[in-house]
Design a protein around this motif. Structure first.
Motif, PDB file in Angstrom:
ATOM      1  N   THR A 167      -5.016   3.426  -3.497  1.00 27.18           N
ATOM      2  CA  THR A 167      -3.813   2.726  -3.931  1.00 27.18           C
ATOM      3  C   THR A 167      -4.230   1.376  -4.485  1.00 27.18           C
ATOM      4  OG1 THR A 167      -1.643   1.962  -3.183  1.00 27.18           O
ATOM      5  CG2 THR A 167      -3.435   1.763  -1.613  1.00 27.18           C
ATOM      6  N   SER A 168      -3.599   0.971  -5.539  1.00 30.68           N
ATOM      7  CA  SER A 168      -3.971  -0.299  -6.166  1.00 30.68           C
ATOM      8  C   SER A 168      -2.749  -0.903  -6.821  1.00 30.68           C
ATOM      9  CB  SER A 168      -5.054  -0.045  -7.220  1.00 30.68           C
ATOM     10  OG  SER A 168      -5.263  -1.197  -8.000  1.00 30.68           O
ATOM     11  N   SER A 169      -2.505  -2.159  -6.519  1.00 33.03           N
ATOM     12  CA  SER A 169      -1.411  -2.856  -7.188  1.00 33.03           C
ATOM     13  C   SER A 169      -1.974  -3.865  -8.168  1.00 33.03           C
ATOM     14  CB  SER A 169      -0.517  -3.567  -6.173  1.00 33.03           C
ATOM     15  OG  SER A 169       0.414  -2.662  -5.635  1.00 33.03           O
ATOM     16  N   ARG A 195      -0.695  -7.207 -10.891  1.00 36.70           N
ATOM     17  CA  ARG A 195       0.364  -8.118 -11.334  1.00 36.70           C
ATOM     18  C   ARG A 195      -0.085  -8.806 -12.622  1.00 36.70           C
ATOM     19  NH1 ARG A 195       0.627 -12.126  -7.285  1.00 36.70           N
ATOM     20  NH2 ARG A 195       1.819 -10.655  -6.031  1.00 36.70           N
ATOM     21  N   PHE A 253      -1.849  -6.066  -3.222  1.00 30.81           N
ATOM     22  CA  PHE A 253      -2.669  -5.270  -2.323  1.00 30.81           C
ATOM     23  C   PHE A 253      -3.578  -4.308  -3.093  1.00 30.81           C
ATOM     24  CE2 PHE A 253      -3.726  -1.847   0.554  1.00 30.81           C
ATOM     25  CZ  PHE A 253      -3.994  -2.502   1.734  1.00 30.81           C
ATOM     26  N   THR A 262       2.556  -0.728  -8.182  1.00 30.67           N
ATOM     27  CA  THR A 262       1.555  -0.034  -7.369  1.00 30.67           C
ATOM     28  C   THR A 262       1.215   1.303  -8.017  1.00 30.67           C
ATOM     29  OG1 THR A 262       2.586  -0.915  -5.369  1.00 30.67           O
ATOM     30  CG2 THR A 262       1.060   0.934  -5.079  1.00 30.67           C
ATOM     31  N   VAL A 322       6.152 -11.185  -1.278  1.00 28.77           N
ATOM     32  CA  VAL A 322       5.220 -10.074  -1.065  1.00 28.77           C
ATOM     33  C   VAL A 322       5.182  -9.757   0.425  1.00 28.77           C
ATOM     34  CG1 VAL A 322       2.819  -9.334  -1.251  1.00 28.77           C
ATOM     35  CG2 VAL A 322       3.804 -10.773  -3.037  1.00 28.77           C
ATOM     36  N   LEU A 346       2.470   0.730   2.788  1.00 20.69           N
ATOM     37  CA  LEU A 346       1.169   0.352   2.249  1.00 20.69           C
ATOM     38  C   LEU A 346       0.176   1.492   2.308  1.00 20.69           C
ATOM     39  CD1 LEU A 346       0.760  -3.254   3.605  1.00 20.69           C
ATOM     40  CD2 LEU A 346       0.108  -2.571   1.323  1.00 20.69           C
ATOM     41  N   SER A 398       2.566   5.593  -1.455  1.00 20.10           N
ATOM     42  CA  SER A 398       2.088   4.247  -1.171  1.00 20.10           C
ATOM     43  C   SER A 398       2.759   3.266  -2.118  1.00 20.10           C
ATOM     44  CB  SER A 398       0.569   4.199  -1.357  1.00 20.10           C
ATOM     45  OG  SER A 398       0.119   2.876  -1.384  1.00 20.10           O
ATOM     46  N   GLN A 399       3.398   2.245  -1.545  1.00 20.68           N
ATOM     47  CA  GLN A 399       4.051   1.230  -2.374  1.00 20.68           C
ATOM     48  C   GLN A 399       3.908  -0.123  -1.701  1.00 20.68           C
ATOM     49  OE1 GLN A 399       8.245   1.838  -3.050  1.00 20.68           O
ATOM     50  NE2 GLN A 399       8.399   0.064  -4.400  1.00 20.68           N
ATOM     51  N   HIS A 400       3.407  -1.076  -2.460  1.00 20.13           N
ATOM     52  CA  HIS A 400       3.234  -2.429  -1.923  1.00 20.13           C
ATOM     53  C   HIS A 400       4.502  -3.193  -2.231  1.00 20.13           C
ATOM     54  CE1 HIS A 400      -1.060  -1.197  -3.105  1.00 20.13           C
ATOM     55  NE2 HIS A 400      -0.681  -0.610  -2.001  1.00 20.13           N
ATOM     56  N   GLU A 411      10.022 -10.016  -7.555  1.00 19.48           N
ATOM     57  CA  GLU A 411       9.904 -11.254  -8.328  1.00 19.48           C
ATOM     58  C   GLU A 411      11.096 -11.313  -9.268  1.00 19.48           C
ATOM     59  OE1 GLU A 411       6.025 -11.948 -10.012  1.00 19.48           O
ATOM     60  OE2 GLU A 411       6.799 -13.361 -11.478  1.00 19.48           O
TER      61      GLU A 411
END
Lengths: 765, 765
Positions: free
Chosen positions: A462-464, A466, A520, A604, B468, B590, B596-598, B602
């Motif tokens: 998993t990778s977010s 921004r 995250f 994410t 966050v 997470l 999976s969602q962080h 915003e």
């Protein structure tokens, strides 16, 4: 388009002139200095620690011992994503300080002082009384009944034993006419030897703890520190500046928990823990030494009837990454050369030695050593050309691994081998060197490897990401997937620029990760960076582009589908007319009295795929038989890492991996005194790290088959370059001498023993 | 609920023990040190600068002069949001160094050295040759034809002249029976005297410049540095750590552009510019001295027939915030005491003195001095009770300002006055002190004020917020609206906790702003923090809550509208059952292998509203007539700032403002030598800053009428406390002595002059 171009690293200039800042550069000079007192026995119990004299030393603030732990919060250290499934969690067997000592170098106390000299003086006068237990340094000895037990609940010191069974081995070997080839192969304990030793510092911030650390995995360190201190994970903040190399050692939570705990012992005062090289060698992590036994039953036509592998992995004293490394290596066995009847057994075994953890290759260098040494022997026994033998048996196009669902989409093995042969004039030399005599002989050899790219489906991927737009249309990109020297930030900038449609110098990748601020992501490991982060970047940049074009619609009246961003301009696609620059749009969006919007995007990406990477190494050596010395004349790696994001960085990545592979193949080995368990050569003078002087002109070649599961066609390249170097060198030595060296490294000691066995030289042991 | 509670500041402990880090604490010790060479003439031109001797001093790296500017990028310095409308942009009249000197203290060169001693030595041996021009220090002199001209295009040195016309003044004054009251009122040049002098440091980071600065307005500093260096704004990165006070001085871009430019002169090396107190006094910003002339035509019944105001604001040498301050002050005139026939003229005038900029109150302390001194005189002339006179004329409930659309929603003035009278036993004392004789007499007095909350519709109001979520359900909050000591971070945490439904210790406000990372917000000024940021917080927390409940639906099957977050738990509202903790949800989100969602949020809030804040001051003094000395016995402020987010912080805010008001009313004045233009008392010994020794027990009271335009019912409180102190003290002195002192401060010099005029004392000038 920037993807595929040799653009300069975004941090190149600052790194060259020394402007990039590392952990120690950032630490306030008012920090207390901590030093660790390590055990001087390999197994036993601390009975008492007398700190009286140490506390008298001016400058010493506090001496903390294992007896000061009020609550014992056991924690795991492996840099794996957390699993909410308890059975999938890493073994929690560490304490910040321990009275139950399990290796020579275990952490039993620490000094906090105002300066380094006082701390060092204090270490020398602390008196420790131990109850000593017998210890065991060898995996096979450790597995015997009656051997010293390191941990409860792990009989015979076996941390884990897993098996792979396919077909029916016992039946299959009954097939008439089979040729049996059997061998034992061993790899040594080696250490990462990153330039920057492990270092971190910790300080309280309101009711929380801030830790700045040289780590690959800030978000994981946060979680583990929470576990180690027994506090909520959100009360921990981890900051990762530039780091001076990690290579997997910093994919472990090393001393951040201890440093944070020490900070709490002095009221939250800033405490720095800068671990010297000698301690980094022994008390951080090493690569698992693995002892492998392979039996192959081959038909005269060069096909496998049945195969068997047993691997015994030396875990050292604590679980760390544990069995996953040996399991990964053993998992490679039935995939690289598929065979209908396979038995494979992986054992990970505790010994009273330095703890083994992740290191570049994660089990595959050890597995490739065993498999590719063995493959060469099988071909020799069959009297077949070793390359032809490999081509015949390597996984075929269309091969799908049942567990990972990874697929071999192209004829990559043959492509890589062809390229390597051509680059090294292999065929000619192979023939030319066949019938040498004399003391100094040459040989060529090769080996192949495969590698995974990410950790799915074993673990979470998993990778977010921004992205935040500035007034001038430039933007910041933030990711939890860390820059650790490999050039990830540059690759991220290239990808972002392409998806968004802006010049690359408008993309500012925020290099420093801060768990309070950075989206995250689990960090840098598993050669997953460009693959995993690529999805998050592509998704987030697309989202940002959507927001931008929506705002552009407000300003231009054009529907969004008639707009695009090209080279930093809002372009009407119907006539390619540039309507405004992205900077003009962004400035208007920020400062509009009508509709002010600060354009940004965050998302994410969960990645439920993985990808094979492939390649091979070709080596040419000159062996001085009386001197038992191998000189490396040529070394070529050929990789299929899919689409190369940046060929210049890819080449540099490969060169670095080749260098590590050379040390692993020819010289490196961390030695332990059998009488005490003490490491003997834990310094850069005595530990024979490969250096520039040992390298031929390293050459890297690529075959680019775009990976269809990947956001940018890319797949792993970080770890692969180091996987097939050692067996290729060893096979070249065989080609030169006719001698199979099965114990890595092929250093004078091991070569001497083999040459003597084969009566090629005389001499005493 | 936390809003409305006296919760402890989130940074209290760290500030008390000295753990919070400020700009100087963060600067690498390897930084070069810069010092500025200031002009020693008040008006003229630098002909030459001889740096030969300075460059010979060991440790001196480089001496840069105004002649080293290759390109002249003029820039504005006011901390206003950028306007894409050119006519609304601030005057760009500054250069990082100038050869055209306009005040004694202008910036003509700078030394970059390895250490402070070398830099100071170098400053002393630089030889400057000037061409001197006549100079002018007085606004009225400056407006005369033939006066020295400071800037081109500003005839008679008038930066701007604005007028307000309502009804027909000339006709109205013809009404028979009117009583004319006329007076001139002046306020002195004062300085902010924040504890931390201005300091910043700059360094190149790849092809960008990073500047760490003690500023209130990081995002604005970014833009102005871009303008000053002539580079894209996105190439600038500003970081703002904790700051030791600003009070409006740091709502100006002070020396960040110079520091960044100096850094570029030494190849991007880290350069620190730590401005000493003496220079901070003279060469940063001061409060505008304003000379006001008011004429009121009053009917015997105590109503106004017509009024006129002329205000002359001393801008000093450069435009900075310019006319907006005087315009704001003059704008208060027709609003506080509405009258049908009004003429008001505001002049902002250049003089060869220190540059005036924003300071707590932004023109209103000066305006309230003039208006509330004058109001007292009108009441006296009419022989009316001054409070009754005010009650009769103050803006009535329902009053709407035509321009700002601000409305007076409640009977707040009478409520505040009632509360103040009661707290001070005003009525009794007012009678008791009426007929005193003797050398030492007591008096009571009061004054009122109004204040705006934000800058809409004059300028943009926009604020973004990011939240966050962490694994434990705690969260980080980021805003561009800066903590500058006022406690904003604590208020933000309270608001967030309430909207999201979590305990406050789960809210971690990221205090440090970094323009690369922090959502856009224009900074801390205009008492807008809790009002403006409140919208962004409420909107963003609601959005995050939406995301959380959506994920909770996945885990619980409950529709989102049947779920809520209460005290950090996901609660089913139908039966109030706690389904899971927010931490459990967040951990699952997470690490979920399924989804999976962080979780984060915003958003930008653009604020198209503004709000009036109201209040008054009651003072009691003892005047020693022969000594011309005023002793403050009691001081009470009553405020209606709407709903108080944190009554403890509100009280502290008011105490601080009262302290500044005491100095403004009684002692502070920056003096300039009429012969040279040099500041005479630019140090904390000679400049009579009010201290704890000058304070009575400061008392703050509140009337809470929730502001209906506001996200949390709150409105401005930062600047208001300082607005009505000085005239209240002055009116008390009048009550004690019968003498009107119209020139602030009411220090012995001014009181002596007035008492002598009134023949109450004898003595020489």
């Amino acid at each position: 388009m920037y993807v595929g171009k040799k653009v300069t690293r975004v941090d190149a200039y600052d790194k060259v002139i020394g402007r990039t800042r590392y952990t120690d550069d950032l630490c306030d000079k008012g920090a207390y200095v901590a030093r660790i007192l390590h055990s001087t026995i390999a197994n036993g119990k601390v009975i008492s620690i007398d700190t009286t004299e140490a506390e008298k030393i001016p400058g010493v603030v506090k001496v903390c011992t294992c007896f000061d732990l009020k609550e014992k919060h056991y924690f795991p250290t492996a840099g794996h994503p957390w699993s909410t499934d308890e059975s999938h969690q890493d073994v929690a067997d560490r304490l910040v300080l321990t009275d139950r000592v399990r290796f020579y170098g275990d952490d039993i106390a620490a000094v906090i002082a105002e300066d380094e000299v006082s701390a060092a003086q204090a270490l020398r006068v602390i008196k420790v009384e131990y109850e000593e237990y017998p210890f065991v340094l060898d995996v096979h000895e450790a597995m015997k009944d009656g051997a010293p037990q390191l941990h409860e609940n792990y009989p015979n010191n076996i941390l884990k034993h897993t098996t792979i069974r396919k077909g029916n081995y016992e039946e299959a070997i009954k097939e008439p006419g089979l040729i049996k080839v059997e061998g034992w192969y061993s790899t040594p304990t080696v250490q990462h030897c990153h330039i920057e030793n492990f270092i971190c510092y910790a300080e309280k911030e309101a009711d929380r703890i801030k830790i700045v650390s040289s780590t690959q995995i800030p978000h994981i360190v946060r979680r583990v520190c929470g576990q180690a201190l027994g506090i909520d994970w959100g009360k921990i903040r981890i900051i990762k500046p530039y780091i001076g190399g990690g290579f997997g050692n910093k994919q472990d939570v090393l001393y951040e928990p201890l440093c944070a705990w020490l900070c709490l012992q002095v009221g939250g005062h800033l405490v720095k823990l800068d671990v010297p090289r000698e301690e980094t060698f022994v008390s951080t992590r090493v690569r698992h030494a693995i002892h492998s036994h392979i039996v192959s039953w081959v038909r005269p036509d060069g096909t496998f009837a049945a195969r068997k592998l047993e691997a015994f992995s030396d875990q050292g004293a604590y679980a760390s990454h544990g069995h996953s490394i040996c399991a990964k290596g053993v998992g490679a066995f039935p995939q690289l050369y598929p065979c209908d009847n396979v038995e494979a057994d992986a054992y990970t075994v505790f010994t009273n030695k330095s703890v083994a953890g992740a290191m570049r290759g994660y089990g595959i260098p050890q597995a490739m050593w065993a498999v590719e040494c063995h493959t060469e022997e099988v071909a020799a026994k069959l009297n077949m050309d070793p390359i032809e033998f490999r081509r015949k048996n390597l996984m075929p196009v269309g091969f799908v691994d049942a567990f990972s669902k990874n697929e071999l989409y192209s004829d990559t093995f043959n492509q890589c081998i062809d390229k390597g042969m051509e680059a090294t004039d292999f065929k000619r030399k192979y023939e030319e060197y066949k019938n040498q005599t004399g003391d100094v002989r040459r040989g060529v050899g090769m080996a192949v490897f495969w590698y995974n790219t990410a950790v799915w489906p074993i673990s979470l991927e998993t990778s977010s990401c921004r992205m935040v737009l500035n007034q001038d249309g430039s933007l910041q990109v933030q990711l939890g997937e860390t820059e650790i020297g490999q050039g990830a930030d540059t690759a991220y900038a290239q990808m972002t620029a392409d998806v968004l449609g802006v010049p690359m110098d408008m993309v500012h990748v925020v290099s420093c990760q801060d768990t309070d601020i950075t989206p995250f992501g689990t960090g840098a490991y598993a050669s997953r960076q460009t693959y995993t982060a690529g999805f998050a970047i592509r998704q987030t940049a697309s989202l940002l582009k959507e927001h931008i074009l929506k705002y552009a619609h407000e300003l231009t009246r054009m529907p969004e589908y008639n707009l695009d961003i090209i080279d930093g301009k809002i372009v009407r696609v119907t006539d390619k007319r540039e309507l405004m620059s992205l900077g003009e749009l962004s400035t208007e969006a920020l400062y509009s009295l009508n509709h002010s919007q600060h354009l940004s995007a965050e998302s994410t990406a969960q990645i439920k795929s993985n990808a094979y990477s492939f390649g091979c190494t070709f080596a040419e050596v000159e062996v001085d038989i009386p001197m038992c010395k191998v000189k490396l004349l040529d070394l070529v790696n050929v990789h299929d890492a899919g689409t190369l994001i940046n060929p210049a960085l890819a080449e540099a990545q490969v060169h670095g991996g080749m260098s590590m592979g050379i040390g692993f193949g020819l010289s490196e080995k961390l030695l332990f005194d059998p009488k005490t368990g003490r490491a003997l050569n834990n310094n850069l003078l005595d530990y024979k790290l490969s250096t520039f002087m040992d390298h031929p002109n390293l050459r890297a070649y690529f075959v680019e088959n775009p990976e269809p599961t990947s956001a940018f066609g890319t797949k792993s390249l970080g770890e692969p370059p180091t996987c097939s170097i050692a067996p290729a060198i060893r096979n070249a030595v065989y080609h030169a001498t006719g001698v199979f060296v099965n114990d890595a490294p092929v250093n004078p000691h091991n070569l001497f023993r083999k040459l003597k066995e084969e009566h090629m030289i005389e001499g005493g042991e």
